[in-house]
Each structure stands twice: as C-alpha cells, then as structure tokens.
Design a protein around this motif. Structure first.
Motif, short mmCIF file in Angstrom:
data_model
loop_
_atom_site.label_atom_id
_atom_site.label_comp_id
_atom_site.label_asym_id
_atom_site.label_seq_id
_atom_site.Cartn_x
_atom_site.Cartn_y
_atom_site.Cartn_z
N UNK A 199 0.99 -1.08 0.09
CA UNK A 199 -0.03 -0.12 -0.13
C UNK A 199 0.72 1.38 0.08
N UNK A 200 2.04 1.11 0.89
CA UNK A 200 3.00 2.39 0.79
C UNK A 200 3.55 2.77 -0.61
N UNK A 201 3.92 1.56 -1.09
CA UNK A 201 4.36 1.71 -2.61
C UNK A 201 3.40 2.36 -3.66
N UNK A 202 2.12 1.60 -3.56
CA UNK A 202 1.18 1.98 -4.60
C UNK A 202 0.71 3.61 -4.28
N UNK A 203 0.77 3.80 -2.91
CA UNK A 203 0.32 5.39 -2.57
C UNK A 203 1.32 6.17 -3.26
N UNK A 204 2.79 6.00 -3.04
CA UNK A 204 3.76 6.78 -3.57
C UNK A 204 3.90 6.92 -5.10
N UNK A 205 3.54 5.72 -5.75
CA UNK A 205 3.51 5.55 -7.25
C UNK A 205 2.47 6.21 -7.90
N UNK A 206 1.28 6.17 -7.19
CA UNK A 206 -0.03 6.90 -7.82
C UNK A 206 -0.18 8.26 -7.52
N UNK A 207 0.92 9.01 -6.97
CA UNK A 207 0.49 10.35 -6.81
C UNK A 207 -0.63 10.88 -5.94
N UNK A 208 -1.09 9.92 -4.97
CA UNK A 208 -2.05 10.24 -4.01
C UNK A 208 -1.41 11.43 -2.98
N UNK A 209 -2.00 12.29 -2.72
CA UNK A 209 -1.37 13.51 -1.96
C UNK A 209 -1.44 13.45 -0.73
N UNK A 210 -2.64 12.92 -0.14
CA UNK A 210 -2.98 12.75 1.32
C UNK A 210 -2.35 11.90 1.80
N UNK A 211 -2.18 11.76 3.39
CA UNK A 211 -1.65 10.87 4.13
C UNK A 211 -2.15 9.56 3.60
N UNK A 212 -1.38 8.50 3.42
CA UNK A 212 -1.78 7.04 3.02
C UNK A 212 -2.36 6.20 4.34
N UNK A 213 -3.30 5.21 3.97
CA UNK A 213 -3.84 4.31 4.97
C UNK A 213 -2.78 3.43 5.76
N UNK A 214 -2.74 3.59 7.11
CA UNK A 214 -2.02 2.65 7.69
C UNK A 214 -2.69 1.62 8.35
#
Length: 200
Positions: free
Chosen positions: A96-111
C-alpha cells in the motif's frame, strides 16, 4: 511477464521507462506470487484466509511472566495465527505504501496498524475478551486495506491501459487529523480510538 496484463510490452509499461516498469513489476510479483515462507500462494489469498478464519477463545494461549512469577498471566494469540497475521500486515503495508507513492495520491496514506500496536497487543493482552476485540478491530482494518489494494490495482490498469494520469482521492479517505494521532498510544488505547469511530 506480469506487466502484460497492465499493457506492458517487452517488460516496459506505456509512458514509463524501464526502471519504473521494473519497480512496478516487482510490486506486482510481491502481490501475486507465493510468499517465500509458504504462508500464501498470493497476497489477496492470504488476506482472505485471515479474514475468513474465525478466532475463538480456544485459539488463545495463557502467557506467564517468567521474570515475575507473581505477575498475573496474560493472554496471547496462538503462534501460528500471530505469525500469519504479522506477515500479512507487513506485506500489505509495504504494498500500500508503494502504491500510494507511485500513484501520486497526495493525502496521508492508509496505515493498517501504525507502530504495529495491534499486532503487539495480540502477542500479549491483559484479558481474553480484550484480545478478541483487538483481533476484531485489526481484521476490520485489514478489510479496509484489502479494499484499497484492489482499488490501487484498478488504478494501475486505468493509468497504463488508458494512458491517463488518474487520481483516487477516496483511497486516502481517512481524515488527516485522525491519521496524525494513529499509533500514538498503547495497543489498548488504539483499539479504543478505533471503536469510537462509527465504521467499527
């Protein structure tokens, strides 16, 4: 080549260079190939196994404090469950962290489990009922992570099959203020925080 189903040709994704394509290829392999320790044939299957397995009081174990024989024994999740849960949590979090960074999602990612507080609370807990509640809350978190993983995979197909840059703001739907405080307390405190939210 796992990139083929995402529009890849000769190991390269449309609009991406070889290095970027290799990076996403490794991520897809992490999701879709067997775990090196044989915990699952693919990550989605491992998640389904965890979500589908009912944990009862019989799956818990009494834990004594060897350093203090007068201490009240605690309760812990059986080792085979705990090990599987920890591997699933780590793999899903990394993906999820990798996808979040790669897909330009700007808000804090789900943990899934900030600071691994819930996993640690499953290792030893003061009471069996509290431990079962912790497991239930963690599984709901896992279900939320599973949904995000599925959406990220759909987003990948949307990006590279249509060659468009897409955003999925709902992937980072948790209010930033709530996320800021996640993982800041003990396992019991974190469970209490989650239980105050209507979705739990």
């Amino acid at each position: 080549d796992p990139l083929t189903s995402f529009g890849g040709v000769d190991g390269v994704l449309p609009g991406r260079n070889k290095e970027e394509s290799l990076w996403i290829r490794e991520l897809i392999i992490r999701i879709s190939y067997p775990h090196t320790g044989n915990f699952w044939r693919n990550l989605p299957e491992g998640i389904e196994e965890v979500l589908g397995a009912l944990v009862t009081r019989e799956d818990l174990r009494r834990i004594s404090n060897a350093a203090d024989p007068h201490a009240i024994p605690g309760w812990g999740l059986a080792t085979e469950f705990l090990e599987l849960y920890a591997h699933v949590a780590l793999a899903l979090t990394q993906c999820l962290d990798a996808f979040h960074a790669f897909l330009w999602v700007e808000k804090p990612g789900f943990q899934l489990d900030p600071g691994w507080k819930l996993i640690r609370a499953m290792e030893i807990c003061q009471s069996a009922p509290r431990l079962l509640i912790t497991i239930g809350v963690w599984k709901e978190r896992l279900r939320n992570g599973q949904l995000r993983l599925e959406r990220y995979l759909l987003a990948l197909r949307g990006i590279w099959i249509t060659d468009e840059r897409v955003r999925f703001p709902e992937l980072a739907s948790t209010i930033s203020e709530i996320r800021t405080h996640e993982g800041s307390g003990s396992g019991a405190t974190e469970v209490g925080k989650y239980l105050q939210r209507p979705e739990y």
